[in-house]
Motif scaffolding. Structure first.
Motif, PDB file in Angstrom:
ATOM      1  N   UNK A 243     134.622  32.690  81.189  1.00 13.26           N
ATOM      2  CA  UNK A 243     134.130  31.335  81.430  1.00 13.26           C
ATOM      3  C   UNK A 243     132.611  31.304  81.458  1.00 13.26           C
ATOM      4  N   UNK A 244     132.098  30.120  81.130  1.00 16.90           N
ATOM      5  CA  UNK A 244     130.671  29.868  81.297  1.00 16.90           C
ATOM      6  C   UNK A 244     130.517  28.387  81.635  1.00 16.90           C
ATOM      7  N   UNK A 245     129.765  28.055  82.667  1.00 12.63           N
ATOM      8  CA  UNK A 245     129.680  26.650  83.099  1.00 12.63           C
ATOM      9  C   UNK A 245     128.908  25.761  82.141  1.00 12.63           C
ATOM     10  N   UNK A 246     127.925  26.304  81.422  1.00 14.22           N
ATOM     11  CA  UNK A 246     127.108  25.483  80.537  1.00 14.22           C
ATOM     12  C   UNK A 246     126.706  26.327  79.326  1.00 14.22           C
ATOM     13  N   UNK A 247     127.254  25.951  78.181  1.00 14.49           N
ATOM     14  CA  UNK A 247     127.055  26.754  76.975  1.00 14.49           C
ATOM     15  C   UNK A 247     125.715  26.424  76.317  1.00 14.49           C
TER      16      UNK A 247
END
Lengths: 114, 114
Positions: B77-81
């Protein structure tokens, strides 16, 4: 430092040529790996060296011949390759220490067989 | 037989949006688990790894992954790509008793829309 170096970056060879790929690491890792990666596919394991001895050969054709002269260096000797052997060849090294048991990859050698 | 599945071959997200890449594995025990990223024509860069302990692991570039034993999953996961995250992502369990062999999933190609 987790650097694995590979030379050359690109290689073009004919089907009758003999060439070698080189991989080097100075992290004190005692396991080294060769992978082959075709376009749009995941890497496929070819060979594993552990403590400078060949421990795994994934049924790779004999036209690929690996060599581990010392703990820092891994070679892949190429002879009488076929056009379908064109691929990205990746080297990796691994520490074998349980706390840091991770494979680190080099940038690869892009091989084209004509 | 050991296997790993990345069900999404290609994902497109907008810059700034959140991201989740899925990975499921099939193995008799809990393997060591890795996520690698590969930019076109480059080698594989380690993003993060799970060996044991805390099931939420942090990696480089703002990525994290959660190990869920009950689901045999290790999703990234990554909150803001960011636009620079566009690349191919590989999930890979390590098979410890087979020379530390990495079993790669088919990969997920991430595209980022501006």
């Amino acid at each position: 430092d987790t650097e694995v170096t590979q030379t050359p970056k690109h290689l073009v060879m004919g089907m009758t040529n003999k060439k070698s790929l080189k991989c080097e690491q100075h992290m004190g890792h005692r396991a080294m790996y060769w992978y082959k990666q075709k376009a749009k596919k995941p890497p496929e394991l070819m060979f594993v060296y552990s403590y400078e001895k060949l421990s795994i050969n994934e049924s790779v054709p004999s036209r690929f011949s690996p060599e581990c002269p010392n703990s820092s260096l891994l070679n892949l000797h190429l002879h009488a390759l076929q056009p379908e052997d064109s691929a990205l060849y990746l080297c990796a090294s691994r520490s074998l220490a349980s706390a840091t048991d991770t494979q680190y990859f080099g940038p690869g050698t892009r091989l084209t067989v004509l | 037989a050991q296997s790993v599945t990345q069900p999404d071959i290609h994902i497109t997200v907008s810059e700034g949006a959140s991201l989740e890449l899925r990975c499921n594995y099939s193995y008799g025990a809990t393997p060591y688990l890795f996520w690698y990223v590969q930019s076109p024509g480059q080698g594989l860069q380690l993003l993060l790894k799970y060996f044991s302990g805390d099931t939420l692991v942090q990696g480089i570039k703002g990525f994290e992954a959660e190990f869920k034993r009950s689901q045999s999953s290790f999703n990234l996961r990554k909150p803001s790509v960011h636009w620079s995250d566009a690349a191919e992502y590989f999930c890979a369990p390590m098979i410890y008793n087979q020379g530390g062999k990495l079993i790669f999933g088919q990969g997920t190609e991430l595209s980022v829309k501006p």
